[in-house]
Write a protein that holds these residues in place. Structure first.
Motif, short mmCIF file in Angstrom:
data_model
loop_
_atom_site.label_atom_id
_atom_site.label_comp_id
_atom_site.label_asym_id
_atom_site.label_seq_id
_atom_site.Cartn_x
_atom_site.Cartn_y
_atom_site.Cartn_z
N ALA A 11 0.87 -1.18 0.00
CA ALA A 11 0.00 0.00 0.00
C ALA A 11 0.90 1.22 0.00
O ALA A 11 1.73 1.37 0.89
N LEU A 12 0.75 2.07 -1.00
CA LEU A 12 1.64 3.21 -1.18
C LEU A 12 0.88 4.52 -1.05
O LEU A 12 0.04 4.86 -1.89
N PHE A 13 1.16 5.26 0.02
CA PHE A 13 0.60 6.60 0.19
C PHE A 13 1.51 7.61 -0.52
O PHE A 13 2.73 7.52 -0.45
N GLY A 14 0.91 8.60 -1.18
CA GLY A 14 1.68 9.62 -1.87
C GLY A 14 2.22 9.15 -3.20
O GLY A 14 3.28 9.60 -3.66
N ALA A 15 1.49 8.26 -3.86
CA ALA A 15 1.98 7.64 -5.09
C ALA A 15 2.06 8.59 -6.27
O ALA A 15 2.69 8.26 -7.28
N ASN A 16 1.44 9.77 -6.16
CA ASN A 16 1.48 10.71 -7.28
C ASN A 16 2.52 11.81 -7.10
O ASN A 16 2.59 12.74 -7.90
N THR A 35 -1.17 -1.09 -4.25
CA THR A 35 -2.37 -0.27 -4.11
C THR A 35 -1.91 1.16 -3.87
O THR A 35 -1.30 1.45 -2.84
N ALA A 36 -2.15 2.03 -4.84
CA ALA A 36 -1.79 3.44 -4.71
C ALA A 36 -2.90 4.15 -3.95
O ALA A 36 -4.05 4.17 -4.41
N VAL A 37 -2.57 4.70 -2.80
CA VAL A 37 -3.56 5.33 -1.93
C VAL A 37 -3.42 6.84 -2.05
O VAL A 37 -2.40 7.41 -1.67
N VAL A 38 -4.45 7.48 -2.60
CA VAL A 38 -4.40 8.92 -2.86
C VAL A 38 -5.73 9.55 -2.50
O VAL A 38 -6.76 8.87 -2.41
N ARG A 39 -5.71 10.85 -2.31
CA ARG A 39 -6.96 11.55 -2.02
C ARG A 39 -7.79 11.73 -3.28
O ARG A 39 -9.02 11.75 -3.22
N VAL A 82 -6.70 0.31 4.28
CA VAL A 82 -5.90 -0.01 3.09
C VAL A 82 -4.72 -0.91 3.43
O VAL A 82 -4.19 -1.63 2.56
N ALA A 83 -4.28 -0.89 4.70
CA ALA A 83 -3.13 -1.70 5.11
C ALA A 83 -3.49 -3.15 5.39
O ALA A 83 -2.63 -4.03 5.30
N LYS A 84 -4.73 -3.40 5.71
CA LYS A 84 -5.15 -4.75 6.09
C LYS A 84 -4.85 -5.75 4.98
O LYS A 84 -5.23 -5.55 3.83
N GLY A 85 -4.14 -6.79 5.32
CA GLY A 85 -3.82 -7.83 4.36
C GLY A 85 -2.60 -7.57 3.50
O GLY A 85 -2.20 -8.42 2.71
N LYS A 86 -1.99 -6.39 3.66
CA LYS A 86 -0.79 -6.06 2.87
C LYS A 86 0.47 -6.55 3.59
O LYS A 86 0.46 -6.80 4.78
N GLU A 122 2.32 9.73 12.98
CA GLU A 122 1.50 9.29 14.11
C GLU A 122 0.27 8.53 13.62
O GLU A 122 -0.11 7.50 14.19
N SER A 123 -0.35 9.03 12.56
CA SER A 123 -1.55 8.39 12.02
C SER A 123 -1.25 7.01 11.45
O SER A 123 -2.00 6.06 11.65
N LEU A 124 -0.14 6.91 10.73
CA LEU A 124 0.25 5.62 10.15
C LEU A 124 0.47 4.58 11.25
O LEU A 124 -0.03 3.45 11.16
N VAL A 125 1.19 4.95 12.29
CA VAL A 125 1.45 4.02 13.38
C VAL A 125 0.15 3.67 14.11
O VAL A 125 -0.10 2.49 14.42
N ALA A 126 -0.69 4.67 14.36
CA ALA A 126 -1.96 4.41 15.05
C ALA A 126 -2.83 3.45 14.25
O ALA A 126 -3.44 2.53 14.81
N GLY A 127 -2.88 3.65 12.94
CA GLY A 127 -3.68 2.77 12.10
C GLY A 127 -3.14 1.35 12.08
O GLY A 127 -3.91 0.38 12.19
N LEU A 128 -1.84 1.22 11.97
CA LEU A 128 -1.23 -0.11 11.93
C LEU A 128 -1.37 -0.83 13.27
O LEU A 128 -1.53 -2.05 13.31
N ARG A 129 -1.34 -0.08 14.35
CA ARG A 129 -1.49 -0.71 15.68
C ARG A 129 -2.83 -1.42 15.82
O ARG A 129 -2.92 -2.43 16.52
N THR A 130 -3.85 -0.91 15.17
CA THR A 130 -5.17 -1.55 15.29
C THR A 130 -5.20 -2.93 14.64
O THR A 130 -6.11 -3.72 14.91
N LEU A 131 -4.22 -3.22 13.79
CA LEU A 131 -4.17 -4.51 13.12
C LEU A 131 -3.37 -5.55 13.90
O LEU A 131 -3.30 -6.71 13.50
N GLY A 132 -2.76 -5.13 15.01
CA GLY A 132 -2.06 -6.06 15.88
C GLY A 132 -0.93 -6.80 15.19
O GLY A 132 -0.17 -6.22 14.41
#
Length: 216
Positions: free
Chosen positions: A5-10, A29-33, A61-65, A89-99
């Motif tokens: 999952a790639l944030f900022g792909a553009n 998976t290119a993750v963009v706004r 978007v990170a789940k399963g990657k 901080e947001s990236l780490v917080a999101g990934l933490r929820t996936l254990g």
């Protein structure tokens, strides 16, 4: 093959990471706004709408990657100065929820906090413009945050002192916290070879839980 999952792909760096990953056969998976800004088409490419500043969006978007790559960190868009450290901080917080199922995180960093041959740091160089200093210190704050994180597998990749579009040579040298310079004292890397180094780290992890840097 990894699922990425790639944030900022553009962005300037993100688009090179995207090209390099697809070149090597990874699923991206290119993750963009704004998905309309991704004009690349490839059988291994999926485009998704997401917000790096929203931990819930990160987790979705990170789940399963296998790997999440954050290429936000320039001077505009989602990588604007004020969002670089909050994005970490947001990236780490999101990934933490996936254990335990959370993927690795590799984040594009900055060169400002690297040590120079005289023992100072790059951001201590005289004459740097204020906007650049702000970006450097924002990346430094993000790195400081990552270094407090022990429950997410992270890597921070700082570029050389100068990074710009150029040739893909496939060659580079690495260090951890010291600026990589050549025989003439120059520190540089092409955006293309930066992407090579980042994909090499995905394929052969050597810097989990630390920052490293590259240069010719």
């Amino acid at each position: 093959m990894s699922t990425i999952a790639l944030f900022g792909a553009n962005g300037s760096i993100g688009s090179r990471i995207l090209s390099e990953a697809l070149r090597r056969g990874h699923q991206v998976t290119a993750v963009v706004r704004d998905p309309a800004k991704i004009t690349t088409t490839h059988p291994n490419l999926t485009v998704a709408t997401g917000d790096v500043l929203d931990p819930g969006s990160v987790a979705a978007v990170a789940k399963g990657k296998d790997v999440v790559v954050s290429a936000v960190g320039g001077g505009d868009g989602p990588g604007h100065i004020a969002t670089i450290e909050p994005a970490a901080e947001s990236l780490v917080a999101g990934l933490r929820t996936l254990g335990d199922a959370a993927p690795r995180l590799i984040a594009v960093g900055g060169a400002g906090s690297l040590r120079t041959p005289d023992g100072k740091q790059v951001w201590d160089t005289e004459g740097l413009p204020e906007f650049l200093l702000q970006i450097m210190h924002a990346h430094g704050d993000a790195l400081d945050f990552y270094r407090t994180v022990s429950d997410v597998r992270w890597t921070n990749l700082s570029p050389a002192g100068t990074i710009a579009p150029g040739e893909r040579t496939g060659s580079y040298r690495t260090a951890t916290d010291d600026l990589v310079t050549d025989a003439d004292g120059n520190s540089r890397i092409s955006t293309e070879d930066y992407a090579v180094a980042l994909l090499d780290e995905i394929e052969q992890p050597r810097h989990i839980g630390e920052r490293f840097t590259i240069g010719y």
